[in-house]
Motif scaffolding. Structure first.
Motif, PDB file in Angstrom:
ATOM      1  N   ARG A 173      44.172  38.384  52.093  1.00 15.28           N
ATOM      2  CA  ARG A 173      43.171  37.399  51.660  1.00 15.28           C
ATOM      3  C   ARG A 173      41.770  38.014  51.653  1.00 15.28           C
ATOM      4  NH1 ARG A 173      44.377  33.975  55.045  1.00 15.28           N
ATOM      5  NH2 ARG A 173      45.953  32.928  53.805  1.00 15.28           N
ATOM      6  N   VAL A 174      41.460  38.808  52.670  1.00 13.80           N
ATOM      7  CA  VAL A 174      40.152  39.469  52.744  1.00 13.80           C
ATOM      8  C   VAL A 174      39.966  40.394  51.545  1.00 13.80           C
ATOM      9  CG1 VAL A 174      38.812  41.205  54.000  1.00 13.80           C
ATOM     10  CG2 VAL A 174      39.820  39.287  55.223  1.00 13.80           C
ATOM     11  N   VAL A 175      40.994  41.168  51.223  1.00 14.32           N
ATOM     12  CA  VAL A 175      40.897  42.081  50.084  1.00 14.32           C
ATOM     13  C   VAL A 175      40.677  41.290  48.800  1.00 14.32           C
ATOM     14  CG1 VAL A 175      42.116  43.806  48.709  1.00 14.32           C
ATOM     15  CG2 VAL A 175      42.238  43.884  51.199  1.00 14.32           C
ATOM     16  N   MET A 176      41.369  40.178  48.649  1.00 14.66           N
ATOM     17  CA  MET A 176      41.216  39.359  47.444  1.00 14.66           C
ATOM     18  C   MET A 176      39.793  38.793  47.337  1.00 14.66           C
ATOM     19  SD  MET A 176      43.841  39.630  45.696  1.00 14.66           S
ATOM     20  CE  MET A 176      45.491  40.242  45.867  1.00 14.66           C
ATOM     21  N   GLN A 177      39.165  38.530  48.483  1.00 11.53           N
ATOM     22  CA  GLN A 177      37.783  38.043  48.479  1.00 11.53           C
ATOM     23  C   GLN A 177      36.792  39.183  48.250  1.00 11.53           C
ATOM     24  OE1 GLN A 177      37.634  36.313  52.386  1.00 11.53           O
ATOM     25  NE2 GLN A 177      38.453  34.355  51.691  1.00 11.53           N
ATOM     26  N   GLN A 178      37.146  40.364  48.690  1.00 11.95           N
ATOM     27  CA  GLN A 178      36.235  41.502  48.705  1.00 11.95           C
ATOM     28  C   GLN A 178      36.205  42.273  47.392  1.00 11.95           C
ATOM     29  OE1 GLN A 178      36.619  43.242  52.647  1.00 11.95           O
ATOM     30  NE2 GLN A 178      35.995  45.172  51.766  1.00 11.95           N
ATOM     31  N   LEU A 179      37.339  42.372  46.722  1.00 21.94           N
ATOM     32  CA  LEU A 179      37.447  43.210  45.532  1.00 21.94           C
ATOM     33  C   LEU A 179      37.773  42.393  44.289  1.00 21.94           C
ATOM     34  CD1 LEU A 179      39.515  46.185  47.016  1.00 21.94           C
ATOM     35  CD2 LEU A 179      37.043  46.066  46.669  1.00 21.94           C
ATOM     36  N   ARG A 180      37.452  42.976  43.150  1.00 22.42           N
ATOM     37  CA  ARG A 180      37.758  42.416  41.829  1.00 22.42           C
ATOM     38  C   ARG A 180      38.416  43.521  41.007  1.00 22.42           C
ATOM     39  NH1 ARG A 180      36.482  38.974  44.641  1.00 22.42           N
ATOM     40  NH2 ARG A 180      34.829  37.466  44.511  1.00 22.42           N
ATOM     41  N   PRO A 181      39.167  43.160  39.970  1.00 21.62           N
ATOM     42  CA  PRO A 181      39.737  44.210  39.117  1.00 21.62           C
ATOM     43  C   PRO A 181      38.674  45.170  38.585  1.00 21.62           C
ATOM     44  CG  PRO A 181      40.793  42.124  38.630  1.00 21.62           C
ATOM     45  CD  PRO A 181      39.646  41.830  39.582  1.00 21.62           C
ATOM     46  N   SER A 182      37.488  44.671  38.308  1.00 22.34           N
ATOM     47  CA  SER A 182      36.419  45.525  37.769  1.00 22.34           C
ATOM     48  C   SER A 182      35.916  46.552  38.783  1.00 22.34           C
ATOM     49  CB  SER A 182      35.250  44.662  37.281  1.00 22.34           C
ATOM     50  OG  SER A 182      34.712  43.912  38.350  1.00 22.34           O
ATOM     51  N   ASP A 183      36.300  46.425  40.054  1.00 19.30           N
ATOM     52  CA  ASP A 183      35.917  47.416  41.067  1.00 19.30           C
ATOM     53  C   ASP A 183      36.722  48.704  40.939  1.00 19.30           C
ATOM     54  OD1 ASP A 183      34.014  45.768  42.236  1.00 19.30           O
ATOM     55  OD2 ASP A 183      35.461  44.885  43.625  1.00 19.30           O
ATOM     56  N   PHE A 184      37.808  48.660  40.190  1.00 17.81           N
ATOM     57  CA  PHE A 184      38.666  49.823  40.021  1.00 17.81           C
ATOM     58  C   PHE A 184      38.232  50.592  38.775  1.00 17.81           C
ATOM     59  CE2 PHE A 184      40.836  46.939  42.745  1.00 17.81           C
ATOM     60  CZ  PHE A 184      41.516  47.746  43.649  1.00 17.81           C
ATOM     61  N   THR A 185      38.324  51.905  38.836  1.00 19.38           N
ATOM     62  CA  THR A 185      37.826  52.738  37.731  1.00 19.38           C
ATOM     63  C   THR A 185      38.895  53.104  36.718  1.00 19.38           C
ATOM     64  OG1 THR A 185      38.180  54.765  39.012  1.00 19.38           O
ATOM     65  CG2 THR A 185      36.002  53.727  39.168  1.00 19.38           C
ATOM     66  N   ILE A 186      40.155  53.030  37.111  1.00 15.21           N
ATOM     67  CA  ILE A 186      41.259  53.399  36.226  1.00 15.21           C
ATOM     68  C   ILE A 186      41.888  52.124  35.683  1.00 15.21           C
ATOM     69  CG2 ILE A 186      43.528  54.522  36.133  1.00 15.21           C
ATOM     70  CD1 ILE A 186      42.407  56.479  38.261  1.00 15.21           C
ATOM     71  N   ASP A 187      42.069  52.074  34.365  1.00 21.25           N
ATOM     72  CA  ASP A 187      42.553  50.860  33.710  1.00 21.25           C
ATOM     73  C   ASP A 187      43.864  50.353  34.311  1.00 21.25           C
ATOM     74  OD1 ASP A 187      42.131  48.871  31.622  1.00 21.25           O
ATOM     75  OD2 ASP A 187      43.918  49.763  30.678  1.00 21.25           O
ATOM     76  N   ALA A 223      27.603  52.075  46.922  1.00 18.74           N
ATOM     77  CA  ALA A 223      26.824  53.301  47.124  1.00 18.74           C
ATOM     78  C   ALA A 223      26.709  54.131  45.857  1.00 18.74           C
ATOM     79  CB  ALA A 223      27.440  54.139  48.248  1.00 18.74           C
ATOM     80  N   SER A 224      27.770  54.151  45.070  1.00 21.41           N
ATOM     81  CA  SER A 224      27.749  54.984  43.868  1.00 21.41           C
ATOM     82  C   SER A 224      27.071  54.288  42.704  1.00 21.41           C
ATOM     83  CB  SER A 224      29.174  55.377  43.472  1.00 21.41           C
ATOM     84  OG  SER A 224      29.880  54.238  43.022  1.00 21.41           O
ATOM     85  N   GLY A 225      26.818  52.979  42.847  1.00 17.90           N
ATOM     86  CA  GLY A 225      26.191  52.235  41.758  1.00 17.90           C
ATOM     87  C   GLY A 225      27.089  52.116  40.544  1.00 17.90           C
ATOM     88  N   MET A 226      28.392  52.221  40.752  1.00 20.73           N
ATOM     89  CA  MET A 226      29.329  52.155  39.628  1.00 20.73           C
ATOM     90  C   MET A 226      29.284  50.760  39.014  1.00 20.73           C
ATOM     91  SD  MET A 226      32.522  54.487  40.737  1.00 20.73           S
ATOM     92  CE  MET A 226      32.918  54.814  39.033  1.00 20.73           C
ATOM     93  N   PRO A 227      29.289  50.677  37.698  1.00 17.54           N
ATOM     94  CA  PRO A 227      29.217  49.383  37.033  1.00 17.54           C
ATOM     95  C   PRO A 227      30.454  48.551  37.319  1.00 17.54           C
ATOM     96  CG  PRO A 227      29.706  51.115  35.459  1.00 17.54           C
ATOM     97  CD  PRO A 227      29.430  51.786  36.776  1.00 17.54           C
ATOM     98  N   GLY A 228      30.248  47.236  37.295  1.00 16.75           N
ATOM     99  CA  GLY A 228      31.359  46.321  37.442  1.00 16.75           C
ATOM    100  C   GLY A 228      31.531  45.791  38.846  1.00 16.75           C
ATOM    101  N   HIS A 229      30.818  46.371  39.814  1.00 17.84           N
ATOM    102  CA  HIS A 229      30.982  45.889  41.181  1.00 17.84           C
ATOM    103  C   HIS A 229      30.277  44.550  41.329  1.00 17.84           C
ATOM    104  CE1 HIS A 229      31.871  46.052  45.387  1.00 17.84           C
ATOM    105  NE2 HIS A 229      30.637  45.684  45.628  1.00 17.84           N
ATOM    106  N   HIS A 230      30.976  43.609  41.910  1.00 24.20           N
ATOM    107  CA  HIS A 230      30.368  42.292  42.126  1.00 24.20           C
ATOM    108  C   HIS A 230      29.353  42.369  43.253  1.00 24.20           C
ATOM    109  CE1 HIS A 230      32.778  41.474  45.763  1.00 24.20           C
ATOM    110  NE2 HIS A 230      33.647  42.258  45.153  1.00 24.20           N
TER     111      HIS A 230
END
Length: 124
Positions: free
Chosen positions: A33-47, A109-116
């Motif tokens: 549940r924590v992971v589901m709250q913390q991350l989004r699909p857009s947080d991943f870099t590989i399709d 930290a990396s400023g990667m786009p898509g991070h909520h």
């Protein structure tokens, strides 16, 4: 692939592999549940990893355990072009809460786009 992208891909595989290992365990549901709250699909870099996490979200929201056969069926139904060995290859022994937090912090930290912009959630 650059070193940074390879590092991020490794972190992403560790999170996804942990989700498969822990997702079926009843006692691990608070961590999932924590992971589901913390991350989004857009947080991943590989399709393929974005799609894998999205499928895990769907399964979780349906109240079902995140197990390999269920995940493979969900992936095949939604994204038949994704190689099924992608899902099999991510299964690793990992520490889900630590990897999810590290991945989220790395994205910020990396400023990667898509991070909520949501804050990190930790299980006590």
């Amino acid at each position: 692939m650059t070193n940074e992208r390879a590092y991020m891909a490794l972190r992403e595989r560790q999170v996804l592999g942990s989700m498969l290992l822990w997702g079926a365990a009843g006692y691990a549901q608070p961590y999932v549940r924590v992971v589901m709250q913390q991350l989004r699909p857009s947080d991943f870099t590989i399709d393929e990893y974005k799609k894998t996490f999205h499928a895990m979200q769907i399964i979780f929201e349906q109240g079902q355990p995140i197990e390999y056969p269920r995940l493979a069926r969900e992936m095949a139904a939604r994204w038949p072009e994704v190689d099924p060995t992608t899902v099999a290859a991510i299964t690793q022994d990992a520490c889900l809460p630590e990897y999810a937090t590290v991945l989220s912090e790395d994205m910020v930290a990396s400023g990667m786009p898509g991070h909520h912009d949501g804050g990190l959630v930790h299980v006590a």
